[in-house]
Design a protein around this motif. Structure first.
Motif, PDB file in Angstrom:
ATOM      1  N   LEU A 126      29.840  43.793  33.517  1.00 26.52           N
ATOM      2  CA  LEU A 126      30.738  44.660  34.155  1.00 26.52           C
ATOM      3  C   LEU A 126      31.733  44.488  34.602  1.00 26.52           C
ATOM      4  CD1 LEU A 126      27.713  45.687  36.431  1.00 26.52           C
ATOM      5  CD2 LEU A 126      27.592  46.612  34.605  1.00 26.52           C
ATOM      6  N   ARG A 127      33.075  45.759  33.678  1.00 31.39           N
ATOM      7  CA  ARG A 127      34.064  44.855  34.258  1.00 31.39           C
ATOM      8  C   ARG A 127      34.191  46.469  35.673  1.00 31.39           C
ATOM      9  NH1 ARG A 127      36.703  42.311  30.508  1.00 31.39           N
ATOM     10  NH2 ARG A 127      35.406  42.170  29.217  1.00 31.39           N
ATOM     11  N   PHE A 128      34.942  45.290  36.018  1.00 33.75           N
ATOM     12  CA  PHE A 128      35.807  46.250  37.729  1.00 33.75           C
ATOM     13  C   PHE A 128      37.858  46.001  37.804  1.00 33.75           C
ATOM     14  CE2 PHE A 128      31.440  45.618  38.617  1.00 33.75           C
ATOM     15  CZ  PHE A 128      31.449  46.906  39.562  1.00 33.75           C
ATOM     16  N   SER A 129      37.719  46.233  36.538  1.00 28.90           N
ATOM     17  CA  SER A 129      39.540  45.614  36.788  1.00 28.90           C
ATOM     18  C   SER A 129      40.311  47.304  37.272  1.00 28.90           C
ATOM     19  CB  SER A 129      39.920  45.551  34.999  1.00 28.90           C
ATOM     20  OG  SER A 129      39.403  46.521  34.213  1.00 28.90           O
ATOM     21  N   LEU A 157      39.795  47.762  40.297  1.00 27.97           N
ATOM     22  CA  LEU A 157      39.295  47.475  41.456  1.00 27.97           C
ATOM     23  C   LEU A 157      40.975  46.307  41.963  1.00 27.97           C
ATOM     24  CD1 LEU A 157      38.112  47.449  44.245  1.00 27.97           C
ATOM     25  CD2 LEU A 157      36.874  45.306  43.595  1.00 27.97           C
ATOM     26  N   ALA A 158      40.893  45.404  40.417  1.00 31.55           N
ATOM     27  CA  ALA A 158      42.302  44.482  40.685  1.00 31.55           C
ATOM     28  C   ALA A 158      42.929  45.179  40.693  1.00 31.55           C
ATOM     29  CB  ALA A 158      42.373  43.109  39.702  1.00 31.55           C
ATOM     30  N   THR A 188      44.649  46.825  43.777  1.00 31.38           N
ATOM     31  CA  THR A 188      45.306  45.791  44.605  1.00 31.38           C
ATOM     32  C   THR A 188      46.478  45.348  44.521  1.00 31.38           C
ATOM     33  OG1 THR A 188      44.552  43.962  43.605  1.00 31.38           O
ATOM     34  CG2 THR A 188      42.590  45.131  45.536  1.00 31.38           C
ATOM     35  N   ALA A 239      38.852  40.787  44.640  1.00 34.95           N
ATOM     36  CA  ALA A 239      39.157  41.587  43.241  1.00 34.95           C
ATOM     37  C   ALA A 239      39.375  41.229  42.739  1.00 34.95           C
ATOM     38  CB  ALA A 239      40.250  42.917  43.302  1.00 34.95           C
ATOM     39  N   GLY A 240      39.868  39.866  42.082  1.00 31.22           N
ATOM     40  CA  GLY A 240      39.600  39.162  41.040  1.00 31.22           C
ATOM     41  C   GLY A 240      38.637  38.768  41.052  1.00 31.22           C
ATOM     42  N   LEU A 292      35.540  39.737  41.017  1.00 28.86           N
ATOM     43  CA  LEU A 292      34.890  40.967  41.101  1.00 28.86           C
ATOM     44  C   LEU A 292      35.009  41.128  39.537  1.00 28.86           C
ATOM     45  CD1 LEU A 292      33.860  42.646  44.416  1.00 28.86           C
ATOM     46  CD2 LEU A 292      33.025  41.028  42.652  1.00 28.86           C
ATOM     47  N   GLU A 293      36.236  40.646  38.975  1.00 25.91           N
ATOM     48  CA  GLU A 293      36.694  41.972  38.308  1.00 25.91           C
ATOM     49  C   GLU A 293      35.722  42.323  36.772  1.00 25.91           C
ATOM     50  OE1 GLU A 293      40.924  40.717  36.892  1.00 25.91           O
ATOM     51  OE2 GLU A 293      41.691  42.120  35.430  1.00 25.91           O
ATOM     52  N   THR A 294      35.409  40.950  36.583  1.00 29.91           N
ATOM     53  CA  THR A 294      34.112  40.817  35.209  1.00 29.91           C
ATOM     54  C   THR A 294      33.022  39.993  35.888  1.00 29.91           C
ATOM     55  OG1 THR A 294      35.665  40.870  33.885  1.00 29.91           O
ATOM     56  CG2 THR A 294      33.674  40.318  32.698  1.00 29.91           C
TER      57      THR A 294
END
Lengths: 189, 175
Positions: free
Chosen positions: A42-45, A47-48, A51, B54-55, B57-59
């Protein structure tokens, strides 16, 4: 602790519970390959990326202040005293207020009960309990006390307290505690 | 003028510790947000905590850590669900019908004291459950007679409770 804060606790605990069970079971299912067509990662890029934007510190700051305030109010509500200090008496109108020291009234009722055989000590207070105004009397009785006598005296005193205070919304509760050991000389059997 | 009795006394709600924990967690999350705002303004040194998270949790991909974390999440989640739905504990029994209450442990003390007042009884201990009082009596002499006397005495003493509890007693002969 009031009904409102308990209701909030129940809703939050239920939502958190459902979320944790779902997340935990989902994570385990994913780990053991039990979920058909599950993605490899799963990718949550986003979110980064968020920020690193200019508005992020403002958003976290505002949300942070709000959360600290909500959290503190929520926490304080758990430890807030339910005690009622002053009672507005019957007869109050626009020309003036008649008030009474609520704790003193309850304490006096409790003190009167200590004259009953078998009652060792007492304490009284007025509390707001689950939406009711309650005169709460706590009596410590001797292990040998006659429950019938204590009950009759407690009921009579409660009725007298109702009559003196004269408020229709007043409720009463007498809680008995039994001392571990007899204090007064043992009665002759 | 009414003579209303108050609601039955109850124990603390099982959900209260969860609520206190969640309130503390809410404050903690708020502090993280305020910290990052101050960090961006240059008032606090060090990295941004939300940027670090956030870093991380990125992947996300399946890993060994998911087994203990998943089990802990399910167990804690079930505890939260039970606490959310559990009614407040009933702690008192009614004495009569007009707002006088007594705790279960105090019923046990009264029962033990009554049992000890019976002739030939050396000692008595009692435990009170929801509807039953269990007595263990040590006595000399005729245990059948003691058992009957203890039953009668304790039953009479607790008859005023509403509803009166069941009495279960065991008489042990003292050597």
């Amino acid at each position: 602790m009031g009904r409102g804060v308990i209701a909030v606790d129940r809703v939050v605990a239920f939502v958190l519970g459902v979320g944790l069970v779902a997340a935990g079971a989902g994570g385990l299912g994913w780990r053991f390959d039990l979920i058909p067509d599950a993605p490899e990662r799963l990718r949550f890029s986003w979110l980064a990326d968020a920020t690193r934007t200019a508005w992020w510190p403002w958003a976290t700051g505002a949300a942070g202040v709000l959360l600290v305030l909500i959290g503190l109010i929520w926490l304080i509500r758990h430890f807030r005293s339910r005690g009622v200090r002053r009672l507005q008496l019957a007869g109050s109108d626009h020309t003036g207020l008649l008030t009474a020291d609520a704790k003193a009234a309850a304490t006096a009722a409790g003190d009167r009960l200590t004259q009953t055989a078998g009652v060792r000590s007492s304490s009284g207070r007025m509390v707001s309990d689950r939406g009711q105004l309650v005169a709460e009397l706590n009596l410590t009785i001797e292990p040998t006390a006659d429950l019938g006598t204590v009950q009759a005296a407690a009921e009579q005193t409660s009725h007298d307290l109702h009559r003196i205070v004269g408020r229709d919304d007043l409720h009463h509760r007498v809680q008995l505690h039994v001392a571990r050991h007899e204090k007064t000389p043992a009665r002759v059997r | 003028m009414s003579n209303e009795t108050a609601k039955r006394p109850t124990g603390t709600a099982a959900v209260a510790p969860v609520g206190i924990l969640a309130a503390v967690a809410t404050v903690a999350i708020g502090v993280v947000g305020v910290h990052d705002a101050l960090q961006a303004a240059g008032a606090v040194r060090g990295p941004s905590w939300t940027e670090w998270l956030a870093g991380r949790l990125e992947t996300i991909q399946p890993g060994g850590w998911m087994i203990p974390a998943g089990i802990i999440a399910v167990v804690v989640g079930l505890y939260f669900l039970v606490a959310a739905l559990k009614p407040r504990r009933v702690t008192h029994s009614a004495v009569g019908r007009d707002g006088v209450w007594i705790r279960r442990r105090d019923i046990a003390r009264l029962a033990a004291e009554s049992a000890e007042s019976v002739d030939s009884v050396v000692s008595a201990t009692a435990k009170s459950r929801r509807r039953t009082v269990r007595l263990t009596v040590r006595a000399t002499g005729d245990t059948d007679r003691v058992a009957t006397d203890v039953d009668t005495t304790v039953r009479e003493r607790l008859a005023i409770l509403s509803p009166p509890p069941r009495i279960r007693r065991r008489v042990v002969e003292e050597d």
